[in-house]
Design a protein around this motif. Structure first.
Motif, mmCIF file in Angstrom:
data_model
loop_
_atom_site.group_PDB
_atom_site.id
_atom_site.type_symbol
_atom_site.label_atom_id
_atom_site.label_comp_id
_atom_site.label_asym_id
_atom_site.label_seq_id
_atom_site.Cartn_x
_atom_site.Cartn_y
_atom_site.Cartn_z
ATOM 1 N N GLN A 130 0.831 -1.230 -0.025
ATOM 2 C CA GLN A 130 -0.069 -0.096 -0.041
ATOM 3 C C GLN A 130 0.985 1.417 -0.022
ATOM 4 N N ARG A 131 1.880 1.251 0.677
ATOM 5 C CA ARG A 131 2.817 2.314 0.619
ATOM 6 C C ARG A 131 3.508 2.528 -0.864
ATOM 7 N N LEU A 132 3.678 1.475 -1.629
ATOM 8 C CA LEU A 132 4.229 1.427 -3.117
ATOM 9 C C LEU A 132 2.883 1.955 -3.892
ATOM 10 N N ILE A 133 1.848 1.795 -3.728
ATOM 11 C CA ILE A 133 0.586 2.343 -4.526
ATOM 12 C C ILE A 133 0.457 3.693 -4.222
ATOM 13 N N GLY A 134 0.439 4.106 -3.007
ATOM 14 C CA GLY A 134 0.541 5.666 -2.482
ATOM 15 C C GLY A 134 1.558 6.276 -3.306
ATOM 16 N N ARG A 135 2.855 5.795 -3.140
ATOM 17 C CA ARG A 135 3.950 6.635 -3.730
ATOM 18 C C ARG A 135 3.754 6.788 -5.034
ATOM 19 N N SER A 136 3.375 5.673 -5.892
ATOM 20 C CA SER A 136 2.898 5.729 -7.338
ATOM 21 C C SER A 136 2.049 6.683 -7.728
ATOM 22 N N LEU A 137 0.950 6.760 -7.197
ATOM 23 C CA LEU A 137 -0.197 7.710 -7.476
ATOM 24 C C LEU A 137 0.394 8.879 -7.301
ATOM 25 N N ARG A 138 0.877 9.299 -6.276
ATOM 26 C CA ARG A 138 1.383 10.664 -5.964
ATOM 27 C C ARG A 138 2.373 11.086 -6.976
ATOM 28 N N ALA A 139 3.231 10.309 -7.726
ATOM 29 C CA ALA A 139 4.089 10.884 -8.857
ATOM 30 C C ALA A 139 3.122 11.379 -9.952
ATOM 31 N N GLY A 140 2.128 11.190 -9.959
ATOM 32 C CA GLY A 140 1.389 11.798 -11.024
ATOM 33 C C GLY A 140 0.395 12.999 -10.655
ATOM 34 N N VAL A 141 0.436 13.393 -9.456
ATOM 35 C CA VAL A 141 -0.271 14.411 -9.001
ATOM 36 C C VAL A 141 0.622 15.728 -8.626
ATOM 37 N N ASP A 142 -0.276 16.851 -9.000
ATOM 38 C CA ASP A 142 0.377 18.297 -8.532
ATOM 39 C C ASP A 142 -0.318 18.550 -7.052
ATOM 40 N N ARG A 143 0.176 18.433 -5.929
ATOM 41 C CA ARG A 143 -0.245 18.638 -4.796
ATOM 42 C C ARG A 143 -0.729 19.870 -4.332
ATOM 43 N N VAL A 144 -0.216 20.688 -4.915
ATOM 44 C CA VAL A 144 -0.371 22.456 -4.831
ATOM 45 C C VAL A 144 -1.920 22.533 -5.510
ATOM 46 N N ALA A 145 -1.866 22.186 -6.695
ATOM 47 C CA ALA A 145 -3.180 22.208 -7.489
ATOM 48 C C ALA A 145 -4.377 21.337 -6.766
ATOM 49 N N LEU A 146 -4.012 20.192 -6.221
ATOM 50 C CA LEU A 146 -5.078 19.654 -5.584
ATOM 51 C C LEU A 146 -5.605 20.077 -4.211
ATOM 52 N N GLY A 147 -4.688 20.915 -3.872
ATOM 53 C CA GLY A 147 -5.251 21.819 -2.379
ATOM 54 C C GLY A 147 -5.220 21.113 -1.220
ATOM 55 N N GLU A 148 -5.705 21.446 -0.042
ATOM 56 C CA GLU A 148 -5.540 20.821 1.207
ATOM 57 C C GLU A 148 -6.901 19.932 1.076
ATOM 58 N N ARG A 149 -6.677 18.898 0.721
ATOM 59 C CA ARG A 149 -7.640 17.793 0.549
ATOM 60 C C ARG A 149 -6.810 16.310 0.557
ATOM 61 N N GLN A 150 -7.467 15.338 0.860
ATOM 62 C CA GLN A 150 -6.942 14.096 0.873
ATOM 63 C C GLN A 150 -7.712 13.064 0.069
ATOM 64 N N ILE A 151 -7.040 12.359 -0.804
ATOM 65 C CA ILE A 151 -8.091 11.355 -1.628
ATOM 66 C C ILE A 151 -7.360 9.818 -1.440
ATOM 67 N N THR A 152 -8.068 8.870 -0.603
ATOM 68 C CA THR A 152 -7.745 7.723 -0.302
ATOM 69 C C THR A 152 -7.943 6.730 -1.454
ATOM 70 N N VAL A 153 -7.048 6.007 -1.974
ATOM 71 C CA VAL A 153 -7.357 4.995 -2.931
ATOM 72 C C VAL A 153 -7.258 3.727 -2.111
ATOM 73 N N ASP A 154 -8.476 2.975 -2.217
ATOM 74 C CA ASP A 154 -8.388 1.488 -1.660
ATOM 75 C C ASP A 154 -8.608 0.444 -2.833
ATOM 76 N N CYS A 155 -7.658 -0.492 -2.610
ATOM 77 C CA CYS A 155 -7.530 -1.317 -3.649
ATOM 78 C C CYS A 155 -7.609 -2.806 -3.020
ATOM 79 N N ASP A 156 -8.841 -3.501 -3.512
ATOM 80 C CA ASP A 156 -9.132 -4.880 -2.854
ATOM 81 C C ASP A 156 -9.116 -5.773 -3.656
ATOM 82 N N VAL A 157 -8.269 -6.897 -3.710
ATOM 83 C CA VAL A 157 -8.036 -7.941 -4.405
ATOM 84 C C VAL A 157 -9.200 -8.994 -4.268
#
Length: 237
Positions: free
Chosen positions: A91-118
């Motif tokens: 789950q740390r890998l998934i989070g790091r990977s997705l953040r690599a494609g996000v401009d966190r300034v443009a996102l603003g002070e909010r959180q997006i949680t991505v749940d992956c259930d196999v």
């Protein structure tokens, strides 16, 4: 010959169905062959305490596997009272990977949680989670844009992942479990749509692998990720 009779550079059939849950701001069911993962993205108007008042948003992920996602039943981690080291690492890998494609300034002070259930596992669950997780993230951000809650699109690029390895002495793409369980080398490649490498996890299980073999694996990964991104585009267009 691969057990699946696929060519060495051939990935498994990929389908991505979107909006598969009622409540999540973004959701998809990604199927990579017999590996099926439900990905949901949830929006929250808060961020972790350590980045509060920084103007930065946050994207994180959680990962889990249903008890009968595999051939024999695995005990729920909740019943054991703690997550396994493998789950935490993925789950740390998934989070790091997705953040690599996000401009966190443009996102603003909010959180997006991505749940992956196999739901069903046949190798490559972390890669499918990253690829499907990006789709769920894209759909959630689309809702923010449509509502006028953000001024510019914070997603800067596609993110997708694929496993490649050496099976029977041959470099192959997108290993299923039968191949992965006996592969001499196994590597996971996380890449952007523009071809950048986000993360690489690779190891030799039996004998070492050469620089030339690694280059072949990278070539296979680039081709496979391009197909996965095409599936992402199709699902979100």
């Amino acid at each position: 010959m691969r057990p699946s009779s696929r060519a060495n550079n051939e990935i498994r059939p990929v389908t991505i169905d979107i909006d598969v849950t009622k409540h999540a701001e973004g959701s998809c069911l990604i199927k990579c062959g017999d590996t099926h993962v439900l990905c949901t993205a949830s929006l929250e108007d808060r961020v972790p305490p350590w980045i509060r008042n920084s103007g930065l948003g946050w994207v994180t992920a959680e990962y889990g596997m249903l008890p009968r996602a595999t051939g024999s039943r695995n005990r729920r981690e909740a019943a054991a009272g703690k997550q396994s080291g493998r789950t935490q690492e993925i789950q740390r890998l998934i989070g790091r990977s997705l953040r690599a494609g996000v401009d966190r300034v443009a996102l603003g002070e909010r959180q997006i949680t991505v749940d992956c259930d196999v739901l069903q596992a046949d190798g490559g669950t972390r890669c499918a989670s990253i690829t499907g997780g990006w789709v769920a993230l894209r759909l959630a951000v689309n809702k923010l844009i449509k509502a006028g809650d953000i001024k510019s699109d914070p997603i800067t690029d596609h993110i997708a992942a694929i496993s490649c390895g050496i099976y029977g002495g041959q470099p192959i793409a997108d290993l299923d479990y039968e191949e992965d369980s006996v592969a001499g080398t196994d590597a996971n490649f996380v890449m952007t749509g523009s071809g950048g490498l986000v993360e690489l996890q690779g190891s030799a299980e039996g004998s070492t692998f050469t620089r030339a073999e690694f280059n072949e694996l990278l070539d296979l990964a680039e081709m496979g990720v391009a197909e996965l991104i095409a599936a992402q585009v199709k699902a979100t267009s």
